[in-house]
Design a protein around this motif. Structure first.
Motif, PDB file in Angstrom:
ATOM      1  N   SER A 209       1.555 -10.317   0.409  1.00  0.00           N
ATOM      2  CA  SER A 209       0.790  -9.109   0.738  1.00  0.00           C
ATOM      3  C   SER A 209       1.301  -7.934  -0.076  1.00  0.00           C
ATOM      4  O   SER A 209       2.403  -7.962  -0.612  1.00  0.00           O
ATOM      5  CB  SER A 209       0.894  -8.811   2.233  1.00  0.00           C
ATOM      6  OG  SER A 209       2.228  -8.489   2.577  1.00  0.00           O
ATOM      7  N   PHE A 210       0.464  -6.904  -0.145  1.00  0.00           N
ATOM      8  CA  PHE A 210       0.834  -5.687  -0.862  1.00  0.00           C
ATOM      9  C   PHE A 210       0.713  -4.520   0.096  1.00  0.00           C
ATOM     10  O   PHE A 210      -0.264  -4.435   0.854  1.00  0.00           O
ATOM     11  CB  PHE A 210      -0.085  -5.477  -2.064  1.00  0.00           C
ATOM     12  CG  PHE A 210       0.376  -4.393  -2.994  1.00  0.00           C
ATOM     13  CD1 PHE A 210       1.329  -4.652  -3.963  1.00  0.00           C
ATOM     14  CD2 PHE A 210      -0.111  -3.097  -2.875  1.00  0.00           C
ATOM     15  CE1 PHE A 210       1.775  -3.656  -4.814  1.00  0.00           C
ATOM     16  CE2 PHE A 210       0.337  -2.094  -3.723  1.00  0.00           C
ATOM     17  CZ  PHE A 210       1.277  -2.374  -4.692  1.00  0.00           C
ATOM     18  N   PRO A 211       1.679  -3.621   0.118  1.00  0.00           N
ATOM     19  CA  PRO A 211       1.636  -2.511   1.082  1.00  0.00           C
ATOM     20  C   PRO A 211       0.484  -1.559   0.791  1.00  0.00           C
ATOM     21  O   PRO A 211       0.045  -1.400  -0.347  1.00  0.00           O
ATOM     22  CB  PRO A 211       2.993  -1.822   0.872  1.00  0.00           C
ATOM     23  CG  PRO A 211       3.373  -2.161  -0.534  1.00  0.00           C
ATOM     24  CD  PRO A 211       2.866  -3.553  -0.758  1.00  0.00           C
ATOM     25  N   ASP A 212       0.001  -0.947   1.851  1.00  0.00           N
ATOM     26  CA  ASP A 212      -1.039   0.070   1.706  1.00  0.00           C
ATOM     27  C   ASP A 212      -0.385   1.347   1.201  1.00  0.00           C
ATOM     28  O   ASP A 212       0.413   1.978   1.902  1.00  0.00           O
ATOM     29  CB  ASP A 212      -1.710   0.302   3.061  1.00  0.00           C
ATOM     30  CG  ASP A 212      -2.900   1.228   2.940  1.00  0.00           C
ATOM     31  OD1 ASP A 212      -3.118   1.759   1.832  1.00  0.00           O
ATOM     32  OD2 ASP A 212      -3.607   1.417   3.938  1.00  0.00           O
ATOM     33  N   LEU A 213      -0.711   1.729  -0.032  1.00  0.00           N
ATOM     34  CA  LEU A 213      -0.078   2.908  -0.636  1.00  0.00           C
ATOM     35  C   LEU A 213      -0.359   4.172   0.152  1.00  0.00           C
ATOM     36  O   LEU A 213       0.420   5.126   0.105  1.00  0.00           O
ATOM     37  CB  LEU A 213      -0.562   3.069  -2.079  1.00  0.00           C
ATOM     38  CG  LEU A 213      -0.218   1.937  -3.054  1.00  0.00           C
ATOM     39  CD1 LEU A 213      -0.715   2.285  -4.458  1.00  0.00           C
ATOM     40  CD2 LEU A 213       1.271   1.679  -3.076  1.00  0.00           C
ATOM     41  N   ALA A 214      -1.476   4.204   0.856  1.00  0.00           N
ATOM     42  CA  ALA A 214      -1.815   5.408   1.620  1.00  0.00           C
ATOM     43  C   ALA A 214      -0.851   5.634   2.778  1.00  0.00           C
ATOM     44  O   ALA A 214      -0.753   6.747   3.299  1.00  0.00           O
ATOM     45  CB  ALA A 214      -3.246   5.299   2.142  1.00  0.00           C
ATOM     46  N   LYS A 215      -0.114   4.579   3.188  1.00  0.00           N
ATOM     47  CA  LYS A 215       0.818   4.715   4.306  1.00  0.00           C
ATOM     48  C   LYS A 215       2.232   5.050   3.850  1.00  0.00           C
ATOM     49  O   LYS A 215       3.097   5.301   4.683  1.00  0.00           O
ATOM     50  CB  LYS A 215       0.840   3.415   5.114  1.00  0.00           C
ATOM     51  CG  LYS A 215      -0.505   3.076   5.730  1.00  0.00           C
ATOM     52  CD  LYS A 215      -0.449   1.728   6.435  1.00  0.00           C
ATOM     53  CE  LYS A 215      -1.815   1.362   7.019  1.00  0.00           C
ATOM     54  NZ  LYS A 215      -1.799   0.036   7.676  1.00  0.00           N
ATOM     55  N   LEU A 216       2.438   5.023   2.553  1.00  0.00           N
ATOM     56  CA  LEU A 216       3.758   5.357   2.023  1.00  0.00           C
ATOM     57  C   LEU A 216       3.827   6.830   1.662  1.00  0.00           C
ATOM     58  O   LEU A 216       2.791   7.488   1.475  1.00  0.00           O
ATOM     59  CB  LEU A 216       4.044   4.508   0.783  1.00  0.00           C
ATOM     60  CG  LEU A 216       4.101   2.988   0.975  1.00  0.00           C
ATOM     61  CD1 LEU A 216       4.312   2.306  -0.376  1.00  0.00           C
ATOM     62  CD2 LEU A 216       5.198   2.603   1.950  1.00  0.00           C
ATOM     63  N   PRO A 217       5.024   7.399   1.517  1.00  0.00           N
ATOM     64  CA  PRO A 217       5.141   8.777   1.018  1.00  0.00           C
ATOM     65  C   PRO A 217       4.475   8.919  -0.345  1.00  0.00           C
ATOM     66  O   PRO A 217       4.467   7.979  -1.150  1.00  0.00           O
ATOM     67  CB  PRO A 217       6.652   8.996   0.937  1.00  0.00           C
ATOM     68  CG  PRO A 217       7.229   8.035   1.923  1.00  0.00           C
ATOM     69  CD  PRO A 217       6.333   6.836   1.895  1.00  0.00           C
ATOM     70  N   ALA A 218       3.924  10.086  -0.595  1.00  0.00           N
ATOM     71  CA  ALA A 218       3.162  10.292  -1.831  1.00  0.00           C
ATOM     72  C   ALA A 218       4.008  10.008  -3.065  1.00  0.00           C
ATOM     73  O   ALA A 218       3.508   9.452  -4.054  1.00  0.00           O
ATOM     74  CB  ALA A 218       2.619  11.719  -1.872  1.00  0.00           C
ATOM     75  N   GLY A 219       5.291  10.377  -3.028  1.00  0.00           N
ATOM     76  CA  GLY A 219       6.137  10.154  -4.194  1.00  0.00           C
ATOM     77  C   GLY A 219       6.310   8.686  -4.517  1.00  0.00           C
ATOM     78  O   GLY A 219       6.296   8.283  -5.679  1.00  0.00           O
ATOM     79  N   ILE A 220       6.474   7.854  -3.459  1.00  0.00           N
ATOM     80  CA  ILE A 220       6.600   6.417  -3.670  1.00  0.00           C
ATOM     81  C   ILE A 220       5.300   5.850  -4.232  1.00  0.00           C
ATOM     82  O   ILE A 220       5.299   5.035  -5.162  1.00  0.00           O
ATOM     83  CB  ILE A 220       6.967   5.713  -2.348  1.00  0.00           C
ATOM     84  CG1 ILE A 220       8.342   6.159  -1.861  1.00  0.00           C
ATOM     85  CG2 ILE A 220       6.922   4.200  -2.503  1.00  0.00           C
ATOM     86  CD1 ILE A 220       9.485   5.675  -2.704  1.00  0.00           C
ATOM     87  N   SER A 221       4.177   6.265  -3.669  1.00  0.00           N
ATOM     88  CA  SER A 221       2.877   5.766  -4.128  1.00  0.00           C
ATOM     89  C   SER A 221       2.631   6.129  -5.586  1.00  0.00           C
ATOM     90  O   SER A 221       2.164   5.297  -6.377  1.00  0.00           O
ATOM     91  CB  SER A 221       1.764   6.339  -3.242  1.00  0.00           C
ATOM     92  OG  SER A 221       1.942   5.976  -1.895  1.00  0.00           O
ATOM     93  N   LEU A 222       2.954   7.352  -5.972  1.00  0.00           N
ATOM     94  CA  LEU A 222       2.758   7.772  -7.358  1.00  0.00           C
ATOM     95  C   LEU A 222       3.669   7.000  -8.299  1.00  0.00           C
ATOM     96  O   LEU A 222       3.271   6.650  -9.423  1.00  0.00           O
ATOM     97  CB  LEU A 222       3.007   9.273  -7.495  1.00  0.00           C
ATOM     98  CG  LEU A 222       1.974  10.196  -6.839  1.00  0.00           C
ATOM     99  CD1 LEU A 222       2.396  11.653  -7.007  1.00  0.00           C
ATOM    100  CD2 LEU A 222       0.598   9.974  -7.427  1.00  0.00           C
ATOM    101  N   ALA A 223       4.913   6.732  -7.849  1.00  0.00           N
ATOM    102  CA  ALA A 223       5.833   5.979  -8.696  1.00  0.00           C
ATOM    103  C   ALA A 223       5.316   4.569  -8.939  1.00  0.00           C
ATOM    104  O   ALA A 223       5.460   4.024 -10.034  1.00  0.00           O
ATOM    105  CB  ALA A 223       7.218   5.939  -8.053  1.00  0.00           C
TER     106      ALA A 223
END
Length: 364
Positions: free
Chosen positions: A91-105
């Motif tokens: 599975s792949f995590p939902d980027l919308a549920k992570l902090p914005a900085g992690i998602s952008l990285a």
């Protein structure tokens, strides 16, 4: 690529369902901003998006913004991974549920096509994938310089449109005979490039997306841009044949002898002498050597030439062409020059044509 980017503006995406408090992310203490984004909509979501974009805009002109984001969030990402909160192997995590900085990285590792595909997941992913920081990074990776980079970039937001304009102008530049001039005009009219020889030369020098044949076609009618472009090249401690190869990789060698080849070699000779004053060669000497090396390349690697020039013949011919050096220099200097010319002969013999991409060059 342009159609894929443009199609996103009219696309409609379903909103992802809200996560329950019993989800696997429930044990993490989110900030009030994150909880408002997950459990409420409307004005709170809009304010959150506006805040994120304001933070991103503060880094628009920073070359190391994404690197700083990655470093600052690395420890937190390791923490999530160690607790098994980044999902299983299937599975792949939902980027919308992570902090914005992690998602952008995470998204910063994607190219333009994959980033557009990520934006098609849902509306929240689209907001992340359209972030100006990501598209600015993609722009600078492909086109290292434009005049717009030195000015506030918020007026160009969203920067995905900047990437689209640069991509379209590049395709136009590489398209046909009059494409180079039309491509540069698109950038000038779009406000991304100033109409000056130095700015145009910086743009051409900063990217590998422009075909060398089209660059030569453009420079044939813009001697002022050619002179500026040569001045940006670095030939310090470069052996002359290798420096010529670098030049012809950037600008395709002309197929016939003419004014452009003479102008190109004249600019190159001046720049090579500026970078290597300890060689004690005049620009006229380098100019003669350049022509001699091109003639030797054609002679040595052309199947039509049956009798190849020997090293002794090449040294004698070059010595005769450099009459001023032969007459005014001491015997020791002439001996050193003969040795250098001999090494150049070996370089062409072992490495190959001075302009491999244009081996059909005929300057006789």
């Amino acid at each position: 690529m342009g159609q894929l980017l443009a199609s996103q503006h009219n696309a409609t995406f379903p909103r992802a369902p809200n996560s329950s408090s019993s989800s696997r992310y429930g044990s993490i203490r989110f900030s009030r901003r994150d909880r408002r984004r997950r459990h409420s909509g409307g004005s709170a979501s809009t304010a959150d998006d506006d805040g994120r974009r304001k933070i991103a805009s503060a880094f628009l002109n920073s070359e190391t913004a994404l690197q700083e984001i990655r470093r600052s969030n690395l420890a937190f990402a390791n923490h999530l991974s160690s607790r098994g909160l980044l999902g299983s192997a299937n599975s792949f995590p939902d980027l919308a549920k992570l902090p914005a900085g992690i998602s952008l990285a995470i998204l910063s590792h994607l190219n333009e096509t994959d980033l557009c595909l990520a934006a098609c997941v849902n509306e929240e992913w689209r907001q992340l994938a359209d972030d100006d920081l990501l598209w600015l990074s993609l722009c600078k990776n492909s086109w290292g310089y434009t005049s717009a980079y030195g000015s506030p970039l918020h007026k160009f937001s969203p920067l995905k449109n900047v990437f689209l304009l640069l991509d379209e102008a590049t395709l136009t530049f590489n398209s046909n005979l009059d494409g180079p001039h039309r491509g540069i005009e698109q950038l000038i009219h779009g406000g991304l490039l100033e109409d000056s020889p130095i700015e145009i030369a910086k743009f051409i020098n900063s990217t590998n997306k422009l075909r060398s044949q089209r660059v030569r076609r453009y420079l044939e009618s813009r001697e002022d841009v050619l002179s500026s472009l040569i001045s940006f090249q670095h030939f310090r401690n470069s052996f002359l044949p290798n420096a010529l190869r670098d030049l012809f990789r950037k600008i395709e060698a002309p197929t016939i002898r003419g004014d452009f080849l003479e102008t190109l070699l004249d600019c190159f000779a001046n720049r090579f002498c500026e970078c290597n004053p300890e060689e004690q060669l005049s620009s006229d000497d380098v100019y003669v050597l350049c022509f001699s090396l091109i003639l030797l390349s054609v002679d040595m690697h052309s199947p039509q030439v049956k009798t190849k020039m020997s090293k002794r013949e090449f040294i004698r011919n070059v010595r005769g062409a450099m009459t001023s050096t032969s007459r005014e220099s001491s015997a020791a200097v002439r001996t050193r020059l003969d040795e250098m010319v001999g090494h150049m002969y070996d370089n062409i013999y072992l490495i190959g044509h001075i302009a491999a991409a244009s081996s059909s060059t005929n300057i006789s």
